[in-house]
Design a protein around this motif. Structure first.
Motif, PDB file in Angstrom:
ATOM      1  N   UNK A   1      14.129  -4.367  10.218  1.00 14.13           N
ATOM      2  CA  UNK A   1      14.100  -5.627   9.468  1.00 14.13           C
ATOM      3  C   UNK A   1      15.030  -5.597   8.266  1.00 14.13           C
ATOM      4  N   UNK A   2      15.368  -4.385   7.822  1.00 12.56           N
ATOM      5  CA  UNK A   2      16.191  -4.254   6.618  1.00 12.56           C
ATOM      6  C   UNK A   2      15.374  -4.218   5.350  1.00 12.56           C
ATOM      7  N   UNK A   3      14.062  -4.053   5.488  1.00 13.98           N
ATOM      8  CA  UNK A   3      13.187  -4.032   4.312  1.00 13.98           C
ATOM      9  C   UNK A   3      13.057  -2.608   3.786  1.00 13.98           C
ATOM     10  N   UNK A   4      13.386  -2.433   2.526  1.00  9.52           N
ATOM     11  CA  UNK A   4      13.286  -1.135   1.851  1.00  9.52           C
ATOM     12  C   UNK A   4      12.690  -1.401   0.476  1.00  9.52           C
ATOM     13  N   UNK A   5      11.383  -1.132   0.327  1.00  7.84           N
ATOM     14  CA  UNK A   5      10.680  -1.397  -0.925  1.00  7.84           C
ATOM     15  C   UNK A   5       9.759  -0.240  -1.271  1.00  7.84           C
ATOM     16  N   UNK A   6       9.568   0.030  -2.560  1.00  9.45           N
ATOM     17  CA  UNK A   6       8.617   1.065  -2.959  1.00  9.45           C
ATOM     18  C   UNK A   6       7.178   0.550  -2.843  1.00  9.45           C
ATOM     19  N   UNK A   7       6.227   1.460  -2.828  1.00 15.99           N
ATOM     20  CA  UNK A   7       4.815   1.070  -2.851  1.00 15.99           C
ATOM     21  C   UNK A   7       4.536   0.364  -4.170  1.00 15.99           C
ATOM     22  N   UNK A   8       3.520  -0.483  -4.163  1.00 12.65           N
ATOM     23  CA  UNK A   8       3.130  -1.178  -5.386  1.00 12.65           C
ATOM     24  C   UNK A   8       3.576  -2.627  -5.392  1.00 12.65           C
ATOM     25  N   UNK A   9       3.631  -3.199  -6.573  1.00 13.51           N
ATOM     26  CA  UNK A   9       3.987  -4.608  -6.740  1.00 13.51           C
ATOM     27  C   UNK A   9       5.500  -4.761  -6.676  1.00 13.51           C
ATOM     28  N   UNK A  10       5.946  -5.691  -5.854  1.00 18.11           N
ATOM     29  CA  UNK A  10       7.366  -5.994  -5.707  1.00 18.11           C
ATOM     30  C   UNK A  10       7.561  -7.497  -5.830  1.00 18.11           C
ATOM     31  N   UNK A  11       8.589  -7.897  -6.529  1.00 23.37           N
ATOM     32  CA  UNK A  11       8.966  -9.311  -6.604  1.00 23.37           C
ATOM     33  C   UNK A  11      10.184  -9.469  -5.706  1.00 23.37           C
ATOM     34  N   UNK A  12      10.028 -10.279  -4.647  1.00 26.42           N
ATOM     35  CA  UNK A  12      11.091 -10.383  -3.651  1.00 26.42           C
ATOM     36  C   UNK A  12      11.558 -11.816  -3.512  1.00 26.42           C
ATOM     37  N   UNK A  13      12.768 -11.965  -3.031  1.00 27.19           N
ATOM     38  CA  UNK A  13      13.311 -13.285  -2.713  1.00 27.19           C
ATOM     39  C   UNK A  13      14.420 -13.082  -1.691  1.00 27.19           C
ATOM     40  N   UNK A  14      14.943 -14.166  -1.185  1.00 28.85           N
ATOM     41  CA  UNK A  14      16.086 -14.114  -0.279  1.00 28.85           C
ATOM     42  C   UNK A  14      15.879 -13.220   0.924  1.00 28.85           C
ATOM     43  N   UNK A  15      16.845 -12.317   1.127  1.00 29.00           N
ATOM     44  CA  UNK A  15      16.824 -11.446   2.314  1.00 29.00           C
ATOM     45  C   UNK A  15      15.587 -10.557   2.379  1.00 29.00           C
ATOM     46  N   UNK A  16      15.135 -10.042   1.219  1.00 28.98           N
ATOM     47  CA  UNK A  16      13.930  -9.202   1.234  1.00 28.98           C
ATOM     48  C   UNK A  16      12.707 -10.002   1.626  1.00 28.98           C
ATOM     49  N   UNK A  17      12.626 -11.253   1.192  1.00 27.85           N
ATOM     50  CA  UNK A  17      11.489 -12.098   1.577  1.00 27.85           C
ATOM     51  C   UNK A  17      11.493 -12.329   3.086  1.00 27.85           C
ATOM     52  N   UNK A  18      12.663 -12.621   3.632  1.00 29.85           N
ATOM     53  CA  UNK A  18      12.774 -12.819   5.078  1.00 29.85           C
ATOM     54  C   UNK A  18      12.428 -11.534   5.827  1.00 29.85           C
ATOM     55  N   UNK A  19      12.928 -10.416   5.344  1.00 32.20           N
ATOM     56  CA  UNK A  19      12.628  -9.131   5.992  1.00 32.20           C
ATOM     57  C   UNK A  19      11.129  -8.830   5.923  1.00 32.20           C
ATOM     58  N   UNK A  20      10.490  -9.156   4.806  1.00 26.77           N
ATOM     59  CA  UNK A  20       9.051  -8.906   4.654  1.00 26.77           C
ATOM     60  C   UNK A  20       8.247  -9.668   5.703  1.00 26.77           C
ATOM     61  N   UNK A  21       8.541 -10.941   5.893  1.00 23.88           N
ATOM     62  CA  UNK A  21       7.754 -11.730   6.850  1.00 23.88           C
ATOM     63  C   UNK A  21       8.140 -11.446   8.296  1.00 23.88           C
ATOM     64  N   UNK A  22       9.321 -10.881   8.523  1.00 26.06           N
ATOM     65  CA  UNK A  22       9.757 -10.596   9.892  1.00 26.06           C
ATOM     66  C   UNK A  22       9.441  -9.175  10.339  1.00 26.06           C
TER      67      UNK A  22
ATOM     68  N   UNK B   1       0.829  -1.206   0.000  1.00 27.88           N
ATOM     69  CA  UNK B   1       0.000   0.000   0.000  1.00 27.88           C
ATOM     70  C   UNK B   1       0.861   1.253   0.000  1.00 27.88           C
ATOM     71  N   UNK B   2       1.985   1.180   0.675  1.00 25.84           N
ATOM     72  CA  UNK B   2       2.889   2.329   0.755  1.00 25.84           C
ATOM     73  C   UNK B   2       4.322   1.827   0.822  1.00 25.84           C
ATOM     74  N   UNK B   3       5.246   2.696   0.538  1.00 26.46           N
ATOM     75  CA  UNK B   3       6.666   2.325   0.574  1.00 26.46           C
ATOM     76  C   UNK B   3       7.049   1.886   1.988  1.00 26.46           C
ATOM     77  N   UNK B   4       8.027   0.993   2.061  1.00 25.85           N
ATOM     78  CA  UNK B   4       8.531   0.506   3.346  1.00 25.85           C
ATOM     79  C   UNK B   4      10.011   0.864   3.428  1.00 25.85           C
ATOM     80  N   UNK B   5      10.374   1.500   4.539  1.00 22.64           N
ATOM     81  CA  UNK B   5      11.777   1.820   4.796  1.00 22.64           C
ATOM     82  C   UNK B   5      12.027   1.491   6.265  1.00 22.64           C
ATOM     83  N   UNK B   6      12.224   0.220   6.548  1.00 20.07           N
ATOM     84  CA  UNK B   6      12.328  -0.261   7.923  1.00 20.07           C
ATOM     85  C   UNK B   6      13.749  -0.723   8.216  1.00 20.07           C
ATOM     86  N   UNK B   7      14.483   0.078   8.969  1.00 17.02           N
ATOM     87  CA  UNK B   7      15.869  -0.287   9.252  1.00 17.02           C
ATOM     88  C   UNK B   7      15.970  -1.441  10.244  1.00 17.02           C
TER      89      UNK B   7
END
Length: 170
Positions: A10-31, A2-8
């Protein structure tokens, strides 16, 4: 998103919208827990969303019905997690081949809200009897009866096929 994520945290830094994630970003997303609406239950919704999306991806690649791809998936999972010695990933994944992401439901046990516990932090309060009844009803559901009075009253638990509110995930 819904909105950009800049979370130091978890380490997740993603723009708003559709993102294709894997590895560290996937772990950061669920954590991620900071800035997620709904506290731990909001985090749980994200985890359900992620699992459904991962399952959709596996299904779209025919991973679960392709012996070569299935073997690679089993090896990757087996190398990444610990399971009981008598647990068969092969058997579990073969059972999953008949599922679709649209018929996997996520359920959340009923809670009585959060409480700050000194020395521990936030905790979700539960009533053990309500949880036992909830689990019993999940394992032994009553047959659905047609209703002429409209929808039933809201449940005290959370359930979702696709935990997305308003078309995006928080």
């Amino acid at each position: 998103l819904c909105e950009a994520v800049d979370d130091h945290y978890s380490g997740l830094h993603l723009p708003a919208g559709i993102n294709h994630i894997s590895g560290r970003n996937a772990l950061a997303f669920v954590r991620q827990r900071h800035g997620v609406p709904g506290s731990d239950l909001g985090r749980e919704k994200r985890q359900r969303y992620f699992l459904a999306a991962a399952y959709r991806k596996m299904a779209s690649l025919n991973t679960l019905v392709n012996p070569g791809r299935l073997s690679k998936l089993i090896k990757a999972v087996d190398d990444s997690i610990y399971v009981d010695q008598d647990f068969s990933l092969q058997s579990l994944l073969e059972q999953m081949a008949n599922l679709s992401a649209d018929n996997i439901n996520g359920e959340t046990i009923p809670t009585d809200g959060e409480q700050l516990i000194s020395g521990v932090g936030d905790a979700l309060l539960v009533n053990p009897k309500q949880v036992q009844d909830f689990v019993h009803n999940m394992i032994h559901p009553e047959p659905k009866q047609p209703s002429s009075t409209g929808p039933s009253s809201p449940s005290t638990s959370s359930s979702s096929k696709a935990p997305i509110d308003s078309g995006c995930i928080h």
